[in-house]
Motif scaffolding. Structure first.
Motif, PDB file in Angstrom:
ATOM      1  N   UNK A  33     -13.329  23.996  24.714  1.00 28.97           N
ATOM      2  CA  UNK A  33     -15.009  24.036  24.489  1.00 28.97           C
ATOM      3  C   UNK A  33     -15.409  23.423  25.694  1.00 28.97           C
ATOM      4  N   UNK A  34     -14.927  22.154  25.863  1.00 31.76           N
ATOM      5  CA  UNK A  34     -15.258  21.249  26.984  1.00 31.76           C
ATOM      6  C   UNK A  34     -14.949  21.488  28.195  1.00 31.76           C
ATOM      7  N   UNK A  35     -14.142  22.890  28.652  1.00 35.41           N
ATOM      8  CA  UNK A  35     -14.008  23.415  29.875  1.00 35.41           C
ATOM      9  C   UNK A  35     -12.459  23.153  30.348  1.00 35.41           C
ATOM     10  N   UNK A  36     -11.662  22.382  29.378  1.00 34.61           N
ATOM     11  CA  UNK A  36     -10.188  22.448  29.989  1.00 34.61           C
ATOM     12  C   UNK A  36      -9.642  23.696  30.243  1.00 34.61           C
ATOM     13  N   UNK A  37      -8.846  23.836  31.249  1.00 32.05           N
ATOM     14  CA  UNK A  37      -8.076  25.019  31.613  1.00 32.05           C
ATOM     15  C   UNK A  37      -6.815  25.039  30.669  1.00 32.05           C
ATOM     16  N   UNK A  38      -6.377  24.023  30.599  1.00 30.92           N
ATOM     17  CA  UNK A  38      -4.918  24.155  29.515  1.00 30.92           C
ATOM     18  C   UNK A  38      -5.149  22.821  28.563  1.00 30.92           C
ATOM     19  N   UNK A  39      -4.393  22.944  27.618  1.00 30.11           N
ATOM     20  CA  UNK A  39      -3.811  21.754  26.987  1.00 30.11           C
ATOM     21  C   UNK A  39      -2.499  21.464  26.821  1.00 30.11           C
ATOM     22  N   UNK A  40      -2.085  20.013  26.539  1.00 28.10           N
ATOM     23  CA  UNK A  40      -0.609  19.697  26.746  1.00 28.10           C
ATOM     24  C   UNK A  40      -0.280  19.066  25.362  1.00 28.10           C
ATOM     25  N   UNK A  41       0.273  19.918  24.514  1.00 28.97           N
ATOM     26  CA  UNK A  41       1.480  19.198  23.347  1.00 28.97           C
ATOM     27  C   UNK A  41       2.585  18.701  23.574  1.00 28.97           C
ATOM     28  N   UNK A  42       2.747  17.652  23.067  1.00 28.12           N
ATOM     29  CA  UNK A  42       4.399  17.092  23.238  1.00 28.12           C
ATOM     30  C   UNK A  42       5.080  17.763  21.994  1.00 28.12           C
ATOM     31  N   UNK A  43       6.497  18.225  22.343  1.00 30.72           N
ATOM     32  CA  UNK A  43       6.806  18.852  21.250  1.00 30.72           C
ATOM     33  C   UNK A  43       8.222  18.008  20.914  1.00 30.72           C
ATOM     34  N   UNK A  44       8.413  17.776  19.456  1.00 31.16           N
ATOM     35  CA  UNK A  44       9.568  17.410  19.096  1.00 31.16           C
ATOM     36  C   UNK A  44       9.969  18.223  17.610  1.00 31.16           C
ATOM     37  N   UNK A  45      11.085  17.949  17.164  1.00 33.81           N
ATOM     38  CA  UNK A  45      11.545  18.922  15.979  1.00 33.81           C
ATOM     39  C   UNK A  45      11.604  18.009  14.688  1.00 33.81           C
ATOM     40  N   UNK A  46      11.664  18.923  13.597  1.00 30.59           N
ATOM     41  CA  UNK A  46      12.000  18.607  12.345  1.00 30.59           C
ATOM     42  C   UNK A  46      13.395  18.957  12.042  1.00 30.59           C
ATOM     43  N   UNK A  47      13.939  18.178  10.757  1.00 31.21           N
ATOM     44  CA  UNK A  47      15.315  18.376  10.527  1.00 31.21           C
ATOM     45  C   UNK A  47      15.531  19.940  10.305  1.00 31.21           C
ATOM     46  N   UNK A  48      14.587  20.591   9.898  1.00 32.32           N
ATOM     47  CA  UNK A  48      15.028  22.073   9.882  1.00 32.32           C
ATOM     48  C   UNK A  48      14.532  23.008  11.105  1.00 32.32           C
ATOM     49  N   UNK A  49      14.595  22.429  12.112  1.00 28.75           N
ATOM     50  CA  UNK A  49      14.128  23.090  13.437  1.00 28.75           C
ATOM     51  C   UNK A  49      12.822  23.527  13.453  1.00 28.75           C
ATOM     52  N   UNK A  50      11.861  23.009  12.952  1.00 28.60           N
ATOM     53  CA  UNK A  50      10.475  23.502  13.353  1.00 28.60           C
ATOM     54  C   UNK A  50       9.992  22.571  14.465  1.00 28.60           C
ATOM     55  N   UNK A  51       9.244  23.181  15.539  1.00 27.26           N
ATOM     56  CA  UNK A  51       8.859  22.176  16.495  1.00 27.26           C
ATOM     57  C   UNK A  51       7.436  21.810  16.148  1.00 27.26           C
ATOM     58  N   UNK A  52       7.019  20.687  16.143  1.00 26.08           N
ATOM     59  CA  UNK A  52       5.840  19.973  15.628  1.00 26.08           C
ATOM     60  C   UNK A  52       5.164  19.262  17.101  1.00 26.08           C
ATOM     61  N   UNK A  53       3.887  19.032  16.856  1.00 26.28           N
ATOM     62  CA  UNK A  53       3.356  18.511  18.030  1.00 26.28           C
ATOM     63  C   UNK A  53       3.116  17.066  17.796  1.00 26.28           C
ATOM     64  N   UNK A  54       3.767  15.967  18.265  1.00 27.69           N
ATOM     65  CA  UNK A  54       3.566  14.511  18.038  1.00 27.69           C
ATOM     66  C   UNK A  54       3.700  13.972  19.488  1.00 27.69           C
ATOM     67  N   UNK A  55       2.977  12.796  19.768  1.00 29.24           N
ATOM     68  CA  UNK A  55       3.418  12.088  20.798  1.00 29.24           C
ATOM     69  C   UNK A  55       4.987  11.489  20.990  1.00 29.24           C
ATOM     70  N   UNK A  56       5.478  11.215  19.779  1.00 29.24           N
ATOM     71  CA  UNK A  56       6.708  10.889  19.606  1.00 29.24           C
ATOM     72  C   UNK A  56       7.142  11.603  18.591  1.00 29.24           C
ATOM     73  N   UNK A  57       8.643  11.354  18.581  1.00 29.48           N
ATOM     74  CA  UNK A  57       9.267  11.617  17.205  1.00 29.48           C
ATOM     75  C   UNK A  57       9.151  10.589  16.108  1.00 29.48           C
ATOM     76  N   UNK A  58       8.822   9.410  16.704  1.00 32.09           N
ATOM     77  CA  UNK A  58       8.381   8.188  15.677  1.00 32.09           C
ATOM     78  C   UNK A  58       6.955   8.517  15.362  1.00 32.09           C
ATOM     79  N   UNK A  59       6.545   8.580  14.078  1.00 30.53           N
ATOM     80  CA  UNK A  59       5.062   8.970  13.772  1.00 30.53           C
ATOM     81  C   UNK A  59       4.269   7.848  13.148  1.00 30.53           C
ATOM     82  N   UNK A  60       4.787   6.791  12.794  1.00 25.79           N
ATOM     83  CA  UNK A  60       3.975   5.624  12.087  1.00 25.79           C
ATOM     84  C   UNK A  60       2.741   5.589  12.700  1.00 25.79           C
ATOM     85  N   UNK A  61       2.561   5.571  13.838  1.00 26.72           N
ATOM     86  CA  UNK A  61       1.308   5.209  14.632  1.00 26.72           C
ATOM     87  C   UNK A  61       0.433   6.357  14.791  1.00 26.72           C
ATOM     88  N   UNK A  62       0.630   7.572  14.406  1.00 28.83           N
ATOM     89  CA  UNK A  62       0.041   8.654  14.613  1.00 28.83           C
ATOM     90  C   UNK A  62      -0.345   9.587  13.363  1.00 28.83           C
TER      91      UNK A  62
END
Length: 334
Positions: A33-62
């Motif tokens: 909406x603010x005009x970005x041409x693209x967005x950047x997801x960081x991609x990590x995985x769950x135990x059952x192989x689902x790709x999720x979007x988090x800065x790190x696979x360690x998630x206590x801070x987010x």
């Protein structure tokens, strides 16, 4: 649909993370909406192989994982790419379990307004983001892109979660040469994704120090470091292997002894001469992230002379910039 974009590409870093908690639906929606041409997801995985979007696979801070007593026994310590980390890790959860968590602001001391949005949104999967991109109102007016960062590929492969295979399966049928850029600090995973027939540009991320984790795994102390990749010979070799490079903005900056920004160095023209695209990260408006002479006060959360920094970097000829405040980068570009 108009597909041309003014250079440099403005990439919403984890969405519009200057205004909403990163990697949330609100952050991604707002970025476009603010005009970005693209967005950047960081991609990590769950135990059952689902790709999720988090800065790190360690998630206590987010996330609010620490507030879930049912997951207290999942807290542990691991070594990820040579760094010891303690907390909760995506690969120790199924997607169904992670779906019960809610996102939180990663930088609450700087992004105090974002804290108001804590615990209001769930974690997203990569599939959720692809759907959001297709359905965003801006997609009717212009080409929207995803710059997908594959995180800790060697580590995930070592525990039986091959991100190249999982990613290729997820984006197959969605990805085109125009809507996808794939980036990683590990070249090997980029090549494996391309070998799987996924279109899109490949961008090699480089730090200001150290060496790529995949090379360290293979060669140990003899691994070629990031600096060696940026010599004339290194850039020429990279041009045979990837489409572009993405570097920490400080790797482009020239500063005087007190730490004032005085200009940029020759990395962008040298990389262009080798045939590479060049991106940099991360453009942020707050004083905490600006050179000394561009800070407005000693208050780290206040905005400084972001326009001065953004334009200095863009004037080097960059092909793309990652930013937490996409509207400001669009203004600087204009």
């Amino acid at each position: 649909m108009m597909s041309t974009t003014t250079s440099p590409l403005v990439i919403g870093h984890r969405g519009a993370s200057g205004y909403r908690p990163e990697h949330t639906r609100a952050a991604y929606n707002l970025a476009f909406t603010l005009g970005a041409d693209a967005v950047e997801p960081d991609i990590v995985a769950t135990r059952d192989g689902v790709l999720v979007l988090r800065h790190e696979n360690e998630i206590s801070g987010t996330t609010n994982v620490a507030d879930h007593p049912e997951f207290a026994d999942r807290r542990t310590s691991k070594t990820i790419d040579g760094t010891v980390m303690t907390g909760w890790f995506t690969e120790d959860f199924t997607w169904a379990e992670l779906a019960t968590l809610r996102a939180r602001e990663r930088l609450p001391e700087v992004r105090r307004d974002n804290v108001a949005f804590n615990d209001s949104e769930p974690i997203l999967r990569l599939s959720d983001l692809l759907e959001l991109v297709d359905q965003h109102p801006e997609a009717q007016r212009r080409q929207l892109q995803v710059v997908a960062e594959i995180k800790h590929a060697s580590y995930f492969e070592s525990i039986g979660l091959p991100l190249d295979e999982l990613f290729a399966t997820e984006v197959s049928g969605w990805a085109t040469a125009d809507n996808l850029i794939i980036e990683s600090f590990e070249q090997s995973v980029l090549h494996r994704i391309r070998d799987r027939g996924i279109p899109g540009k490949l961008v090699f991320l480089l730090e200001s120090r150290g060496a790529p984790s995949d090379l360290v795994v293979r060669f140990g102390a003899q691994a070629r470091n990031y600096a060696e990749h940026l010599t004339e010979d290194g850039l020429a070799q990279l041009a045979l292997e990837v489409d572009g490079i993405s570097v920490d903005k400080k790797m482009l900056m020239v500063k005087d002894l007190p730490g004032n920004l005085t200009g940029t160095n020759d990395l962008v023209p040298r990389a262009h001469a080798a045939g590479l695209l060049v991106f940099c990260w991360t453009l942020r408006a707050e004083n905490r992230f600006l050179p000394k002479n561009l800070r407005s006060s000693k208050q780290p959360e206040q905005f400084g002379d972001w326009l001065g920094e953004f334009r200095t970097l863009m004037d080097s000829g960059l092909d793309g910039v990652f930013t937490d405040q996409p509207d400001l980068a669009v203004t600087a570009r204009g």
